[in-house]
Design an enzyme around this catalytic site. Sequence first.
Site, PDB file in Angstrom:
ATOM      1  N   CYS A 263       6.573   0.002  -0.582  1.00 59.52           N
ATOM      2  CA  CYS A 263       6.082  -0.568  -1.852  1.00 59.52           C
ATOM      3  C   CYS A 263       4.792   0.054  -2.379  1.00 59.52           C
ATOM      4  O   CYS A 263       4.782   0.583  -3.485  1.00 59.52           O
ATOM      5  CB  CYS A 263       5.887  -2.072  -1.692  1.00 59.52           C
ATOM      6  SG  CYS A 263       7.428  -2.938  -1.448  1.00 59.52           S
TER       7      CYS A 263
HETATM    8  C1  UDX Z   1       3.752  -5.050   0.553  1.00 64.80           C
HETATM    9  C2  UDX Z   1       3.104  -6.257  -0.149  1.00 64.80           C
HETATM   10  O1  UDX Z   1       2.161  -6.857   0.744  1.00 64.80           O
HETATM   11  C3  UDX Z   1       4.155  -7.244  -0.621  1.00 64.80           C
HETATM   12  O2  UDX Z   1       3.537  -8.314  -1.313  1.00 64.80           O
HETATM   13  C4  UDX Z   1       5.061  -6.467  -1.565  1.00 64.80           C
HETATM   14  O3  UDX Z   1       5.916  -7.201  -2.289  1.00 64.80           O
HETATM   15  C5  UDX Z   1       5.763  -5.374  -0.764  1.00 64.80           C
HETATM   16  O4  UDX Z   1       4.751  -4.490  -0.289  1.00 64.80           O
HETATM   17  P1  UDX Z   1       4.662  -4.458   2.948  1.00 64.80           P
HETATM   18  O5  UDX Z   1       4.902  -3.091   2.393  1.00 64.80           O
HETATM   19  O6  UDX Z   1       5.719  -5.106   3.760  1.00 64.80           O
HETATM   20  O7  UDX Z   1       4.319  -5.484   1.776  1.00 64.80           O
HETATM   21  O8  UDX Z   1       3.390  -4.298   3.915  1.00 64.80           O
HETATM   22  P2  UDX Z   1       1.896  -4.830   3.962  1.00 64.80           P
HETATM   23  O9  UDX Z   1       1.782  -5.850   5.030  1.00 64.80           O
HETATM   24  O10 UDX Z   1       1.415  -5.196   2.629  1.00 64.80           O
HETATM   25  O11 UDX Z   1       1.147  -3.496   4.455  1.00 64.80           O
HETATM   26  C6  UDX Z   1       1.231  -2.287   3.716  1.00 64.80           C
HETATM   27  C7  UDX Z   1       0.435  -1.176   4.382  1.00 64.80           C
HETATM   28  O12 UDX Z   1      -0.959  -1.405   4.283  1.00 64.80           O
HETATM   29  C8  UDX Z   1       0.726  -0.977   5.879  1.00 64.80           C
HETATM   30  O13 UDX Z   1       0.826   0.407   6.152  1.00 64.80           O
HETATM   31  C9  UDX Z   1      -0.495  -1.561   6.562  1.00 64.80           C
HETATM   32  O14 UDX Z   1      -0.766  -0.937   7.803  1.00 64.80           O
HETATM   33  C10 UDX Z   1      -1.587  -1.240   5.540  1.00 64.80           C
HETATM   34  N1  UDX Z   1      -2.741  -2.158   5.590  1.00 64.80           N
HETATM   35  C11 UDX Z   1      -2.562  -3.480   5.314  1.00 64.80           C
HETATM   36  C12 UDX Z   1      -4.003  -1.662   5.872  1.00 64.80           C
HETATM   37  O15 UDX Z   1      -4.189  -0.471   6.113  1.00 64.80           O
HETATM   38  N2  UDX Z   1      -5.062  -2.538   5.854  1.00 64.80           N
HETATM   39  C13 UDX Z   1      -4.920  -3.846   5.560  1.00 64.80           C
HETATM   40  O16 UDX Z   1      -5.933  -4.565   5.537  1.00 64.80           O
HETATM   41  C14 UDX Z   1      -3.641  -4.339   5.300  1.00 64.80           C
END
Ligand code: UDX
Length: 423
Positions: A263
């Site tokens: 996403c």
């Molecule tokens: C995301 C959105 O959160 C969700 O609302 C949307 O509809 C779909 O995309 P998702 O892709 O499942 O969800 O993962 P998410 O938990 O949001 O993490 C995304 C990325 O960010 C991961 O690679 C994670 O490691 C990274 N991340 C997340 C960070 O580097 N730091 C953070 O504080 C949080």
Amino acid sequence: MRISVIGGGYVGLVSSICFAELGHLVSLVEIDPEKVESINLGKPLIYEKGLKQLLSIHAGRNLHARQNYDAIPASDLSFICVGTPQGDDGYADLSMIRSACRSLGQSLKDNDDYHVVVVKSTVPPGTTEDLVMPSILEYSGREPGEIGFAINPEFLREGLAVQDFMNPDRIVIGSNEKRPGDLVESVYHGLAAPIIRTGLKSAEMIKYASNAFLATKISFSNEIGNVCKRLGIDVYEVMKGVGLDHRINPYFLNAGIGFGGSCFPKDVSALIHLADRVGVTPVLLRSVMDVNEQQPLKIVEILLKSVKDIKGKRVAVLGLAFKNDTDDVRESRAIPVIKELVGRGALVAAYDPKANASMREILPEIEYCKSASQALTDADACLVLTEWPEFGDLNKEFELMRSRVIIDGRRVLSCRDAEGICW
Ligand code: UDX
């Protein structure tokens, strides 16, 4: 209510099962026969916490998967949940939306009942009005007013999708008229969440802006973290102090090797292209992506300070999935890190609790290990790239390394001598 869902991918499947759990009669349209069979047998092909249990309750009862659109005319609403991947030009590829609209429109042709078409896929603002509405009306031959249109974006995190669906922070419903919006609202009856009603374009934009904002928080933390690293400051201490301001909040401020997944990278990229198209220079969004491109390579820079020539050296890579609790490696930050290591001649020994197989399809040339211990045995260095909680328990396993150079890209390790990417 009788609900049809078009597309049995991640969002369509989770939504179908959760709609069934809310008491609706759900018909899921999916072209892949293997997926259809697995759903009807109550065995989802994807892993998602709580999903299999709910599917086993509803499959064959109030949830049926089909390869055809036969159940659409008898449904009150159809949710379009097909993919909108990143196209070659960086913009959203809407071809699956187009073909879903064609089939959906044709299936509504010989039917007089009021029907609501709801777009759940993430689509650029204007798509429902300019593409979905005219296409459905053309293929169905129906008059405007006989079919209602709405957009209802999903905010489901992989790994926590069922929980997010059943306990949403908010439910966003955009519609062209009041009636279709009301009908979508009634689908969610029983969930305790604020409901935001908007026009079609605003609801489409809310999804992009939400993901872009979350991505911005991460790139912001990473940039502050890179400065902190130079100054010998712990960025996690800093962001805790920052996040407790209620205007900011403490979530999504974890610095590390950056964001991946299906996403954030795709949606921020689509928003950048959208801004360009309408004559706005997206300075901030471009920087969010630039930080995210550079961030994973920082862990290799840090490694090279300790192990100057990594050619022929064994580097244990712990974590391949784009985040923990999933086997998904799409846009995983592990990919550029491993490519850089391989390009410099390192021998990569990788381990992920769930994602070895999916990464092997993208990077077949490296060694895949059955455990962290196996990857660490005789390693000259170790890089941690995914926030799997089990890596926090690693301790004596590091004694298997030939030399103890450990770099944590996600702040998960508990051993004291690991160096952090931004701390
Ligand atoms: C995301 C959105 O959160 C969700 O609302 C949307 O509809 C779909 O995309 P998702 O892709 O499942 O969800 O993962 P998410 O938990 O949001 O993490 C995304 C990325 O960010 C991961 O690679 C994670 O490691 C990274 N991340 C997340 C960070 O580097 N730091 C953070 O504080 C949080």
